[in-house]
Enzyme design. Structure first.
Site, PDB file in Angstrom:
ATOM      1  N   GLU A  95       0.827  -1.205   0.000  1.00  0.00           N
ATOM      2  CA  GLU A  95       0.000   0.000   0.000  1.00  0.00           C
ATOM      3  C   GLU A  95       0.864   1.259   0.000  1.00  0.00           C
ATOM      4  O   GLU A  95       1.559   1.521   0.983  1.00  0.00           O
ATOM      5  CB  GLU A  95      -0.925   0.049   1.212  1.00  0.00           C
ATOM      6  CG  GLU A  95      -1.791   1.316   1.215  1.00  0.00           C
ATOM      7  CD  GLU A  95      -2.569   1.534   2.498  1.00  0.00           C
ATOM      8  OE1 GLU A  95      -3.530   2.334   2.467  1.00  0.00           O
ATOM      9  OE2 GLU A  95      -2.226   0.932   3.529  1.00  0.00           O
TER      10      GLU A  95
ATOM     11  N   GLU B  46     -12.086   2.858   5.259  1.00  0.00           N
ATOM     12  CA  GLU B  46     -11.025   3.291   6.173  1.00  0.00           C
ATOM     13  C   GLU B  46     -11.065   4.815   6.264  1.00  0.00           C
ATOM     14  O   GLU B  46     -10.298   5.518   5.606  1.00  0.00           O
ATOM     15  CB  GLU B  46      -9.643   2.812   5.708  1.00  0.00           C
ATOM     16  CG  GLU B  46      -8.559   3.125   6.729  1.00  0.00           C
ATOM     17  CD  GLU B  46      -7.171   2.684   6.297  1.00  0.00           C
ATOM     18  OE1 GLU B  46      -6.878   1.473   6.437  1.00  0.00           O
ATOM     19  OE2 GLU B  46      -6.389   3.518   5.814  1.00  0.00           O
TER      20      GLU B  46
END
Length: 277
Positions: free
Chosen positions: A150, A249
């Site tokens: 990520e 998120e």
């Protein structure tokens, strides 16, 4: 096109509730079919697995341990001299993933060491990362697990993070060349670092194993004030054939459940995926 599947990131959502089991129950009650947890290691894997099962949820993503937070560590994958600690953390993450039935682990790259110049250490850190990723790919393959990379933006969220653009992450994935390593696309970070979301999503989506969303710049709900048009982006993901999960998120701007109207509207409009999709 099939509707998108959403997972509740219970490290971020339901902050009004103490502990991960209570947050998992709240996520299940709010209609989620899946959840993700940044660091589940404060709870036993058995307790978390039981809480998820009772909530009717499957766990779809966890992170490798961050390292020594008091010393400023935020992942160890690319950090020189911390290879042994990364591998120990990987073993712990695999243990949890197996107990939780969780198929994906975010392999956190970590930060440029304090006091170091990013340009000066970039080559060494990439070499360490490649070495650790090759090791991780082998470990994960034995358990039929997927590792994710990520990029995290260095403009506002974490100025010292090593991996900060999809271009950098894709180049590293190409060098490692392992099919069970994929890209984790957090649209919040991608927008801040590069913009050009339509082009980048179309270019990199074949590498993507997981998506996460939050509004920019406030990192709130997708329908909170900001610069991203999430109805368009969700349609783009559908049109491009994305089949993975979309992780929520973000930082709730109020009560988490009340702030899920955007998701209820999506479900009302598109329906929910059928079991097994």
């Amino acid at each position: 096109m099939a509707p998108l599947r959403f997972s509740a990131n219970v490290s971020w959502l339901f902050p009004e509730l103490p502990g991960l089991p209570a947050r998992l129950r709240a996520a299940g009650s709010s209609g989620f079919e899946a959840a993700e947890v940044a660091w589940p290691y404060s709870e036993s894997p058995e307790a978390l697995a039981r809480a998820a099962r009772e909530a009717g949820l499957r766990l779809v993503l966890i992170n490798t341990p961050p390292g020594d937070r008091e010393k400023g560590e935020m992942g160890l994958g690319a950090v020189p001299g911390r290879q042994a600690a990364f591998r120990e953390g990987l073993e712990q993450a695999v243990l949890y993933a197996k107990a939780l039935g969780c198929p994906r682990i975010h392999l956190m790259a970590g930060r440029v060491p304090q006091g170091a110049d990013r340009a000066a250490v970039r080559s060494e850190m990439e070499t360490v990362f490649l070495e650790n990723l090759r090791h991780a790919a082998g470990v994960l393959a034995q358990e039929s697990l997927v590792g994710l990379l990520e990029p995290i933006n260095t403009r506002s969220t974490d100025p010292q993070y090593f991996l900060d653009t999809p271009q950098q992450a894709a180049a590293i994935l190409q060098k490692v060349g392992r099919p069970n390593l994929q890209l984790q696309m957090d649209i919040f970070h991608w927008q801040i670092m590069d913009g050009n979301l339509t082009g980048n999503i179309r270019e990199f989506l074949p590498l993507v194993g997981h998506v996460q969303v939050a509004q920019v710049p406030g990192r709130g709900e997708p329908d909170s004030p900001g610069e991203l048009n999430f109805p368009y982006l969700f349609q783009l993901l559908e049109d491009e054939g994305y089949k993975g999960f979309v992780g929520c998120e973000y930082q709730p701007q109020g009560d988490t459940a009340e702030g899920l109207n955007w998701l209820r509207s999506y479900w009302d409009r598109r329906g929910r995926p059928q079991a097994g999709q």
